[in-house]
Design a protein around this motif. Structure first.
Motif, PDB file in Angstrom:
ATOM      1  N   TYR A   1      10.408  12.005  -1.989  1.00 45.16           N
ATOM      2  CA  TYR A   1      10.698  10.605  -2.305  1.00 45.16           C
ATOM      3  C   TYR A   1      11.290   9.798  -1.154  1.00 45.16           C
ATOM      4  CZ  TYR A   1      10.001  12.084  -7.114  1.00 45.16           C
ATOM      5  OH  TYR A   1       9.462  12.582  -8.259  1.00 45.16           O
ATOM      6  N   TYR A   2      12.307  10.300  -0.526  1.00 49.28           N
ATOM      7  CA  TYR A   2      13.126   9.502   0.374  1.00 49.28           C
ATOM      8  C   TYR A   2      12.354   8.877   1.540  1.00 49.28           C
ATOM      9  CZ  TYR A   2      16.865   8.086   3.472  1.00 49.28           C
ATOM     10  OH  TYR A   2      17.682   7.356   4.275  1.00 49.28           O
ATOM     11  N   TYR A   3      11.530   9.639   2.208  1.00 50.02           N
ATOM     12  CA  TYR A   3      10.883   9.143   3.425  1.00 50.02           C
ATOM     13  C   TYR A   3       9.683   8.235   3.156  1.00 50.02           C
ATOM     14  CZ  TYR A   3      13.834  12.350   5.990  1.00 50.02           C
ATOM     15  OH  TYR A   3      14.910  12.992   6.515  1.00 50.02           O
ATOM     16  N   TYR A   4       9.133   8.276   1.968  1.00 52.22           N
ATOM     17  CA  TYR A   4       7.938   7.486   1.664  1.00 52.22           C
ATOM     18  C   TYR A   4       8.276   6.023   1.381  1.00 52.22           C
ATOM     19  CZ  TYR A   4       4.943  11.579   1.359  1.00 52.22           C
ATOM     20  OH  TYR A   4       4.218  12.699   1.648  1.00 52.22           O
ATOM     21  N   ASP A   5       7.425   5.158   1.892  1.00 54.12           N
ATOM     22  CA  ASP A   5       7.489   3.733   1.597  1.00 54.12           C
ATOM     23  C   ASP A   5       6.105   3.296   1.145  1.00 54.12           C
ATOM     24  OD1 ASP A   5      10.179   3.117   2.401  1.00 54.12           O
ATOM     25  OD2 ASP A   5       9.520   3.334   4.487  1.00 54.12           O
ATOM     26  N   THR A   6       6.047   2.306   0.266  1.00 55.06           N
ATOM     27  CA  THR A   6       4.746   1.763  -0.113  1.00 55.06           C
ATOM     28  C   THR A   6       4.263   0.851   1.021  1.00 55.06           C
ATOM     29  OG1 THR A   6       5.781  -0.057  -1.288  1.00 55.06           O
ATOM     30  CG2 THR A   6       5.182   1.869  -2.588  1.00 55.06           C
ATOM     31  N   ILE A   7       2.970   0.804   1.188  1.00 51.80           N
ATOM     32  CA  ILE A   7       2.350  -0.028   2.216  1.00 51.80           C
ATOM     33  C   ILE A   7       1.983  -1.361   1.593  1.00 51.80           C
ATOM     34  CG2 ILE A   7       0.422  -0.257   3.818  1.00 51.80           C
ATOM     35  CD1 ILE A   7       0.240   2.826   3.810  1.00 51.80           C
ATOM     36  N   ASP A   8       2.388  -2.424   2.232  1.00 55.43           N
ATOM     37  CA  ASP A   8       2.053  -3.771   1.773  1.00 55.43           C
ATOM     38  C   ASP A   8       0.546  -3.970   1.953  1.00 55.43           C
ATOM     39  OD1 ASP A   8       1.727  -6.466   1.266  1.00 55.43           O
ATOM     40  OD2 ASP A   8       3.186  -7.129   2.760  1.00 55.43           O
ATOM     41  N   PRO A   9      -0.191  -4.261   0.873  1.00 57.25           N
ATOM     42  CA  PRO A   9      -1.643  -4.444   0.979  1.00 57.25           C
ATOM     43  C   PRO A   9      -2.043  -5.529   1.978  1.00 57.25           C
ATOM     44  CG  PRO A   9      -0.990  -4.357  -1.316  1.00 57.25           C
ATOM     45  CD  PRO A   9       0.268  -4.394  -0.507  1.00 57.25           C
ATOM     46  N   GLU A  10      -1.181  -6.497   2.187  1.00 51.39           N
ATOM     47  CA  GLU A  10      -1.476  -7.570   3.147  1.00 51.39           C
ATOM     48  C   GLU A  10      -1.319  -7.107   4.595  1.00 51.39           C
ATOM     49  OE1 GLU A  10      -2.661 -10.521   2.086  1.00 51.39           O
ATOM     50  OE2 GLU A  10      -2.536  -9.692   0.059  1.00 51.39           O
ATOM     51  N   GLN A  11      -0.632  -5.997   4.798  1.00 56.02           N
ATOM     52  CA  GLN A  11      -0.358  -5.505   6.149  1.00 56.02           C
ATOM     53  C   GLN A  11      -1.310  -4.395   6.600  1.00 56.02           C
ATOM     54  OE1 GLN A  11       2.082  -6.824   8.114  1.00 56.02           O
ATOM     55  NE2 GLN A  11       2.449  -8.303   6.485  1.00 56.02           N
ATOM     56  N   VAL A  12      -2.138  -3.910   5.705  1.00 57.43           N
ATOM     57  CA  VAL A  12      -2.998  -2.777   6.051  1.00 57.43           C
ATOM     58  C   VAL A  12      -4.376  -3.248   6.494  1.00 57.43           C
ATOM     59  CG1 VAL A  12      -3.952  -2.361   3.755  1.00 57.43           C
ATOM     60  CG2 VAL A  12      -3.688  -0.462   5.322  1.00 57.43           C
ATOM     61  N   GLU A  13      -4.929  -2.540   7.456  1.00 56.80           N
ATOM     62  CA  GLU A  13      -6.311  -2.785   7.880  1.00 56.80           C
ATOM     63  C   GLU A  13      -7.006  -1.431   7.971  1.00 56.80           C
ATOM     64  OE1 GLU A  13      -8.346  -5.784  10.840  1.00 56.80           O
ATOM     65  OE2 GLU A  13      -7.374  -4.169  11.953  1.00 56.80           O
ATOM     66  N   ILE A  14      -8.006  -1.248   7.148  1.00 54.19           N
ATOM     67  CA  ILE A  14      -8.797  -0.022   7.160  1.00 54.19           C
ATOM     68  C   ILE A  14     -10.009  -0.278   8.047  1.00 54.19           C
ATOM     69  CG2 ILE A  14     -10.130   1.600   5.763  1.00 54.19           C
ATOM     70  CD1 ILE A  14      -7.133   1.703   5.178  1.00 54.19           C
ATOM     71  N   ARG A  15     -10.157   0.558   9.066  1.00 55.63           N
ATOM     72  CA  ARG A  15     -11.280   0.400   9.994  1.00 55.63           C
ATOM     73  C   ARG A  15     -12.108   1.675  10.045  1.00 55.63           C
ATOM     74  NH1 ARG A  15      -8.273  -2.004  15.191  1.00 55.63           N
ATOM     75  NH2 ARG A  15      -6.925  -0.250  14.763  1.00 55.63           N
ATOM     76  N   LEU A  16     -13.395   1.507  10.339  1.00 58.20           N
ATOM     77  CA  LEU A  16     -14.315   2.628  10.480  1.00 58.20           C
ATOM     78  C   LEU A  16     -14.891   2.625  11.883  1.00 58.20           C
ATOM     79  CD1 LEU A  16     -16.327   2.462   7.131  1.00 58.20           C
ATOM     80  CD2 LEU A  16     -14.470   4.017   7.724  1.00 58.20           C
ATOM     81  N   THR A  17     -15.123   3.824  12.419  1.00 60.25           N
ATOM     82  CA  THR A  17     -15.696   3.969  13.749  1.00 60.25           C
ATOM     83  C   THR A  17     -17.225   3.940  13.654  1.00 60.25           C
ATOM     84  OG1 THR A  17     -13.809   5.269  14.489  1.00 60.25           O
ATOM     85  CG2 THR A  17     -15.837   5.484  15.768  1.00 60.25           C
ATOM     86  N   PRO A  18     -17.864   3.015  14.370  1.00 63.13           N
ATOM     87  CA  PRO A  18     -19.330   2.932  14.329  1.00 63.13           C
ATOM     88  C   PRO A  18     -19.978   4.207  14.855  1.00 63.13           C
ATOM     89  CG  PRO A  18     -18.401   0.980  15.365  1.00 63.13           C
ATOM     90  CD  PRO A  18     -17.285   1.956  15.209  1.00 63.13           C
ATOM     91  N   SER A  19     -21.169   4.501  14.374  1.00 61.35           N
ATOM     92  CA  SER A  19     -21.873   5.713  14.808  1.00 61.35           C
ATOM     93  C   SER A  19     -22.305   5.641  16.262  1.00 61.35           C
ATOM     94  CB  SER A  19     -23.069   5.995  13.899  1.00 61.35           C
ATOM     95  OG  SER A  19     -23.875   4.857  13.773  1.00 61.35           O
ATOM     96  N   ASP A  20     -22.346   4.430  16.842  1.00 60.94           N
ATOM     97  CA  ASP A  20     -22.694   4.314  18.258  1.00 60.94           C
ATOM     98  C   ASP A  20     -21.488   4.562  19.172  1.00 60.94           C
ATOM     99  OD1 ASP A  20     -21.161   2.005  18.136  1.00 60.94           O
ATOM    100  OD2 ASP A  20     -22.849   0.633  18.415  1.00 60.94           O
ATOM    101  N   GLY A  21     -20.341   4.870  18.566  1.00 60.31           N
ATOM    102  CA  GLY A  21     -19.155   5.185  19.362  1.00 60.31           C
ATOM    103  C   GLY A  21     -18.323   3.985  19.771  1.00 60.31           C
ATOM    104  N   GLY A  22     -18.644   2.823  19.298  1.00 60.59           N
ATOM    105  CA  GLY A  22     -17.886   1.629  19.647  1.00 60.59           C
ATOM    106  C   GLY A  22     -16.494   1.630  19.027  1.00 60.59           C
ATOM    107  N   ALA A  23     -15.779   0.562  19.269  1.00 61.75           N
ATOM    108  CA  ALA A  23     -14.426   0.413  18.730  1.00 61.75           C
ATOM    109  C   ALA A  23     -14.468   0.323  17.199  1.00 61.75           C
ATOM    110  CB  ALA A  23     -13.771  -0.834  19.312  1.00 61.75           C
ATOM    111  N   PRO A  24     -13.473   0.873  16.526  1.00 57.82           N
ATOM    112  CA  PRO A  24     -13.431   0.791  15.068  1.00 57.82           C
ATOM    113  C   PRO A  24     -13.466  -0.653  14.576  1.00 57.82           C
ATOM    114  CG  PRO A  24     -11.800   2.352  15.862  1.00 57.82           C
ATOM    115  CD  PRO A  24     -12.351   1.654  17.069  1.00 57.82           C
ATOM    116  N   ARG A  25     -14.215  -0.858  13.487  1.00 56.89           N
ATOM    117  CA  ARG A  25     -14.352  -2.194  12.907  1.00 56.89           C
ATOM    118  C   ARG A  25     -13.692  -2.252  11.539  1.00 56.89           C
ATOM    119  NH1 ARG A  25     -20.535  -2.810  14.752  1.00 56.89           N
ATOM    120  NH2 ARG A  25     -20.779  -1.198  13.189  1.00 56.89           N
ATOM    121  N   PRO A  26     -13.074  -3.399  11.212  1.00 55.62           N
ATOM    122  CA  PRO A  26     -12.413  -3.536   9.908  1.00 55.62           C
ATOM    123  C   PRO A  26     -13.409  -3.443   8.757  1.00 55.62           C
ATOM    124  CG  PRO A  26     -11.870  -5.374  11.353  1.00 55.62           C
ATOM    125  CD  PRO A  26     -12.931  -4.590  12.036  1.00 55.62           C
ATOM    126  N   LEU A  27     -12.956  -2.825   7.703  1.00 58.30           N
ATOM    127  CA  LEU A  27     -13.729  -2.691   6.485  1.00 58.30           C
ATOM    128  C   LEU A  27     -13.096  -3.624   5.456  1.00 58.30           C
ATOM    129  CD1 LEU A  27     -15.924  -1.031   4.981  1.00 58.30           C
ATOM    130  CD2 LEU A  27     -14.126   0.597   4.406  1.00 58.30           C
TER     131      LEU A  27
END
Length: 156
Positions: free
Chosen positions: A27-53
């Motif tokens: 319990y103690y060390y965990y914090d909830t992540i603010d949905p407005e602060q998170v960015e989920i990114r995926l790495t393209p198959s061509d090896g480029g920089a991760p792009r936001p999803l």
């Protein structure tokens, strides 16, 4: 009488230490992540920089005590087939078990679904922290899960 007092003191100290370690780990060390602060990114198959999803309905937890404690659940609009064509599929995803109170994320179910092909795991970001990759699992119905796992640097 002193032996009984010493033994009782040791038992009480051990009990209190056990309760403290249990509470700190779950319990103690965990914090909830603010949905407005998170960015989920995926790495393209061509090896480029991760792009936001583009995601919605995000729920997540994280801890500063370890980069491996991040877990999250969300929804995506893009089809699984589109994601599979455009992004890097993770070769050996291993969902890490989170605390039981974080109910939207079940590592065992996600792991079983990845093995059976009911979900597909993608490389979110390589080396999001030293020796740690972010992995994203997506289901055909748009459910998504995110966690961090050790990469090749620390696997033996």
């Amino acid at each position: 009488m002193t032996g009984k007092t010493a033994a009782a003191s040791i038992v009480i100290a051990a009990f209190l230490t056990g309760i403290s370690v249990w509470y700190l780990q779950l319990y103690y060390y965990y914090d909830t992540i603010d949905p407005e602060q998170v960015e989920i990114r995926l790495t393209p198959s061509d090896g480029g920089a991760p792009r936001p999803l583009e995601i919605s309905e995000f729920e997540g937890i994280d801890a500063t005590s370890s980069p491996l404690r991040m877990r999250g659940c969300f929804r995506v609009r893009e089809s699984l087939e589109t994601l599979r064509r455009e992004y890097t599929v993770m070769p050996d995803p291993t969902p890490l078990v989170g605390p039981g109170w974080f109910e939207c994320y079940d590592a065992n179910t996600v792991g079983d679904d990845l093995e059976s092909g009911a979900a597909v795991a993608f490389l979110g970001e390589k080396a999001i922290a030293d020796g740690v990759d972010r992995v994203i699992a997506i289901y055909p119905d748009g459910r998504g899960y995110v966690w961090h796992q050790l990469n090749d640097k620390y696997q033996d």
